[in-house]
Design a protein around this motif. Structure first.
Motif, mmCIF file in Angstrom:
data_model
loop_
_atom_site.group_PDB
_atom_site.id
_atom_site.type_symbol
_atom_site.label_atom_id
_atom_site.label_comp_id
_atom_site.label_asym_id
_atom_site.label_seq_id
_atom_site.Cartn_x
_atom_site.Cartn_y
_atom_site.Cartn_z
ATOM 1 N N GLY A 23 64.187 45.644 84.201
ATOM 2 C CA GLY A 23 62.867 45.356 83.660
ATOM 3 C C GLY A 23 61.740 46.024 84.419
ATOM 4 O O GLY A 23 60.563 45.680 84.243
ATOM 5 N N LEU A 24 62.082 46.998 85.272
ATOM 6 C CA LEU A 24 61.073 47.748 86.026
ATOM 7 C C LEU A 24 60.706 49.019 85.268
ATOM 8 O O LEU A 24 61.360 49.399 84.292
ATOM 9 C CB LEU A 24 61.617 48.111 87.414
ATOM 10 C CG LEU A 24 62.079 46.948 88.297
ATOM 11 C CD1 LEU A 24 62.761 47.482 89.553
ATOM 12 C CD2 LEU A 24 60.898 46.055 88.676
ATOM 13 N N GLU A 25 59.676 49.703 85.739
ATOM 14 C CA GLU A 25 59.377 51.046 85.221
ATOM 15 C C GLU A 25 60.493 51.989 85.666
ATOM 16 O O GLU A 25 61.158 51.756 86.686
ATOM 17 C CB GLU A 25 58.031 51.530 85.764
ATOM 18 C CG GLU A 25 56.844 50.679 85.346
ATOM 19 C CD GLU A 25 56.551 50.766 83.856
ATOM 20 O OE1 GLU A 25 56.690 51.866 83.289
ATOM 21 O OE2 GLU A 25 56.211 49.728 83.259
ATOM 22 N N GLY A 26 60.695 53.064 84.907
ATOM 23 C CA GLY A 26 61.817 53.954 85.151
ATOM 24 C C GLY A 26 61.882 54.544 86.547
ATOM 25 O O GLY A 26 62.964 54.806 87.071
ATOM 26 N N HIS A 27 60.713 54.733 87.184
ATOM 27 C CA HIS A 27 60.680 55.404 88.493
ATOM 28 C C HIS A 27 60.731 54.432 89.676
ATOM 29 O O HIS A 27 60.919 54.838 90.814
ATOM 30 C CB HIS A 27 59.382 56.219 88.615
ATOM 31 C CG HIS A 27 58.148 55.360 88.675
ATOM 32 N ND1 HIS A 27 57.598 54.786 87.550
ATOM 33 C CD2 HIS A 27 57.389 54.935 89.719
ATOM 34 C CE1 HIS A 27 56.544 54.063 87.894
ATOM 35 N NE2 HIS A 27 56.387 54.136 89.198
ATOM 36 N N GLU A 28 60.583 53.146 89.402
ATOM 37 C CA GLU A 28 60.294 52.205 90.489
ATOM 38 C C GLU A 28 61.465 51.953 91.432
ATOM 39 O O GLU A 28 61.285 51.808 92.644
ATOM 40 C CB GLU A 28 59.790 50.877 89.913
ATOM 41 C CG GLU A 28 58.373 50.971 89.376
ATOM 42 C CD GLU A 28 57.827 49.630 88.922
ATOM 43 O OE1 GLU A 28 56.875 49.149 89.558
ATOM 44 O OE2 GLU A 28 58.348 49.058 87.940
ATOM 45 N N LEU A 29 62.687 51.895 90.900
ATOM 46 C CA LEU A 29 63.824 51.570 91.770
ATOM 47 C C LEU A 29 64.090 52.705 92.758
ATOM 48 O O LEU A 29 64.288 52.469 93.952
ATOM 49 C CB LEU A 29 65.070 51.287 90.928
ATOM 50 C CG LEU A 29 66.201 50.566 91.665
ATOM 51 C CD1 LEU A 29 65.760 49.188 92.124
ATOM 52 C CD2 LEU A 29 67.437 50.455 90.780
ATOM 53 N N LYS A 30 64.075 53.940 92.261
ATOM 54 C CA LYS A 30 64.307 55.071 93.162
ATOM 55 C C LYS A 30 63.204 55.147 94.214
ATOM 56 O O LYS A 30 63.464 55.413 95.393
ATOM 57 C CB LYS A 30 64.396 56.383 92.389
ATOM 58 C CG LYS A 30 64.751 57.577 93.280
ATOM 59 C CD LYS A 30 64.866 58.871 92.505
ATOM 60 C CE LYS A 30 65.173 60.032 93.443
ATOM 61 N NZ LYS A 30 65.184 61.338 92.753
ATOM 62 N N GLN A 31 61.986 54.904 93.786
ATOM 63 C CA GLN A 31 60.848 54.926 94.713
ATOM 64 C C GLN A 31 61.052 53.903 95.830
ATOM 65 O O GLN A 31 60.765 54.162 97.005
ATOM 66 C CB GLN A 31 59.569 54.628 93.938
ATOM 67 C CG GLN A 31 58.283 54.947 94.665
ATOM 68 C CD GLN A 31 57.076 54.775 93.738
ATOM 69 O OE1 GLN A 31 56.969 53.787 93.010
ATOM 70 N NE2 GLN A 31 56.180 55.738 93.756
ATOM 71 N N SER A 32 61.593 52.739 95.468
ATOM 72 C CA SER A 32 61.805 51.676 96.446
ATOM 73 C C SER A 32 63.047 51.904 97.300
ATOM 74 O O SER A 32 63.310 51.142 98.233
ATOM 75 C CB SER A 32 61.933 50.320 95.736
ATOM 76 O OG SER A 32 60.736 50.018 95.063
ATOM 77 N N ALA A 33 63.821 52.956 96.966
ATOM 78 C CA ALA A 33 65.023 53.281 97.735
ATOM 79 C C ALA A 33 64.835 54.522 98.607
ATOM 80 O O ALA A 33 65.768 54.948 99.282
ATOM 81 C CB ALA A 33 66.194 53.503 96.788
ATOM 82 N N GLY A 34 63.621 55.083 98.586
ATOM 83 C CA GLY A 34 63.370 56.265 99.403
ATOM 84 C C GLY A 34 62.731 57.405 98.657
ATOM 85 O O GLY A 34 62.265 58.368 99.264
ATOM 86 N N GLY A 35 62.714 57.346 97.315
ATOM 87 C CA GLY A 35 62.060 58.380 96.514
ATOM 88 C C GLY A 35 62.625 59.759 96.786
ATOM 89 O O GLY A 35 63.844 59.962 96.854
ATOM 90 N N ASP A 36 61.738 60.720 96.962
ATOM 91 C CA ASP A 36 62.160 62.113 97.186
ATOM 92 C C ASP A 36 62.818 62.310 98.548
ATOM 93 O O ASP A 36 63.407 63.365 98.808
ATOM 94 C CB ASP A 36 60.959 63.056 97.057
ATOM 95 C CG ASP A 36 60.435 63.119 95.631
ATOM 96 O OD1 ASP A 36 61.226 62.811 94.714
ATOM 97 O OD2 ASP A 36 59.255 63.456 95.437
ATOM 98 N N LYS A 37 62.722 61.310 99.422
ATOM 99 C CA LYS A 37 63.357 61.421 100.744
ATOM 100 C C LYS A 37 64.763 60.804 100.762
ATOM 101 O O LYS A 37 65.396 60.739 101.819
ATOM 102 C CB LYS A 37 62.478 60.741 101.795
ATOM 103 C CG LYS A 37 61.147 61.463 102.011
ATOM 104 C CD LYS A 37 60.318 60.790 103.074
ATOM 105 C CE LYS A 37 59.001 61.547 103.289
ATOM 106 N NZ LYS A 37 58.142 60.865 104.293
ATOM 107 N N LEU A 38 65.236 60.361 99.601
ATOM 108 C CA LEU A 38 66.578 59.806 99.496
ATOM 109 C C LEU A 38 67.592 60.801 100.072
ATOM 110 O O LEU A 38 67.547 61.992 99.775
ATOM 111 C CB LEU A 38 66.890 59.529 98.026
ATOM 112 C CG LEU A 38 68.080 58.634 97.708
ATOM 113 C CD1 LEU A 38 67.777 57.187 98.056
ATOM 114 C CD2 LEU A 38 68.436 58.753 96.221
ATOM 115 N N VAL A 39 68.490 60.301 100.905
ATOM 116 C CA VAL A 39 69.476 61.152 101.585
ATOM 117 C C VAL A 39 70.788 61.149 100.803
ATOM 118 O O VAL A 39 71.303 60.092 100.443
ATOM 119 C CB VAL A 39 69.726 60.648 103.029
ATOM 120 C CG1 VAL A 39 70.847 61.427 103.700
ATOM 121 C CG2 VAL A 39 68.438 60.739 103.847
#
Length: 335
Positions: free
Chosen positions: A182-198
């Motif tokens: 039920g979040l916006e499409g970008h929100e979960l990845k953003q909360s997991a590190g976004g573009d810095k995700l390893v």
């Protein structure tokens, strides 16, 4: 040099027909006793190219809530790219020991990167029947090519090609999970590190074992990552814990196996479940797998997403830096 590579121990064990005592699991863990025989676990299979996006999101949401794992087909990673990744990884583990030791994890390293055997604190001195190679494949700023084998010569090309195709899968998985919550499409990845995700690649090499009913490649665990995207070779060995029992997972050729990891369980405040799984070994064939762990940067804080917490749903997990979480997990320290 770390002592006792399993690949070397396996050569002697196959000759003697027995394995050292530290590889024999206690009875409650032995796959020969605890595996449900004659039944493959058919985990959900999701067609990533299904034009009905809502259907894909619902299938991923259901699988993440009720299974913690699923397989995706038609994922747009060419079979040739996967086959090349597998070929160079297999070739590395077939090198002479002294060539592999060039990439050994330094004894004083706080990172998992490098060639090694022991990964985490061993319970009762029991060891897994596996050697491994870890190295980061994304983002460029985090890559240390010191741990990327130069032999076979096409190793780097194969890994970079696979990574290039992986980005689309990663983004679609995060978007689907986010919308499912039920979040916006970008929100979960953003909360997991976004573009810095390893993107941390691991190659697991499970040599042939003369006593496969007594040993485990990797004992029961959940992944500490957000999501794990796994490619196995054609030797099945993945097991999942379901309804109080251990089952062999039915792997579909050319599918990607997806594990929900601890960080997604935390971010979702328990709505999505990290999957408890383990790995068995074979008597006459080596099993190899290539998981990519999608991890927040070490200093990045992860906790239940604010939109998923309210008076009726208080936070079930602490918010903490991912590096601290990983340290506790590997050293068996309560979170």
């Amino acid at each position: 040099m770390e002592v006792g590579r399993v690949q070397d121990i396996a050569s002697s064990a196959l000759f003697s027909g027995s394995i050292p005592a530290e590889f024999v699991r206690p009875d409650p863990e032995q796959p020969g006793i605890t595996t449900v025989k004659g039944q493959l676990l058919a985990v959900p299979v999701i067609d990533f190219k299904n034009p009905d996006e809502d259907s894909v999101i619902k299938a991923i949401d259901d699988a993440s809530r009720n299974w913690g794992m699923f397989q995706i087909i038609n994922h747009d990673i060419p079979n040739e790219a996967i086959a090349h990744l597998q070929a160079v990884g297999k070739a590395f583990f077939e090198l002479p020991p002294e060539e592999k030791e060039v990439y050994a994890k330094p004894p004083d390293s706080k990172s998992v990167e490098g060639y090694g055997t022991k990964l985490q604190k061993e319970v009762d001195g029991k060891k897994g029947w596996v050697d491994h190679l870890f190295h980061i494949i994304w983002p460029p700023s985090a890559i240390n090519f010191k741990f990327w084998p130069q032999n076979p010569p096409s190793y780097r090309v194969a890994n970079e090609e696979y990574r290039k195709h992986l980005h689309g899968v990663v983004d679609k998985l995060f978007r689907s999970l986010s919308l499912g919550l039920g979040l916006e499409g970008h929100e979960l990845k953003q909360s997991a590190g976004g573009d810095k995700l390893v993107y941390l690649l691991k190659i697991n090499y499970y040599p042939p074992c003369p006593c496969p009913d007594l040993a485990l490649g990797v004992p029961a665990h959940t992944d500490m990552s957000t999501i794990t995207i796994l490619v196995p070779n054609d030797v099945q060995g993945l097991q999942a814990f379901r309804d109080g029992h251990w089952y062999n997972v039915n792997y579909i050729p050319n599918a990607l196996v997806i594990h929900i990891g601890d960080q997604i369980e935390i971010l979702s405040n328990g709505k999505y479940k990290s999957v408890l799984h383990r790995t068995t070994v074979k008597k006459d064939r080596a099993r190899i797998s290539w998981p990519v762990f999608l991890e927040p940067p070490p200093e990045f804080e992860v906790g239940p997403h604010p939109k998923l917490v309210d008076q009726d749903n208080p936070p079930k997990y602490k918010t903490k830096k991912y590096g601290e979480y990983a340290y506790c997990k590997l050293n068996k320290i309560p979170q």
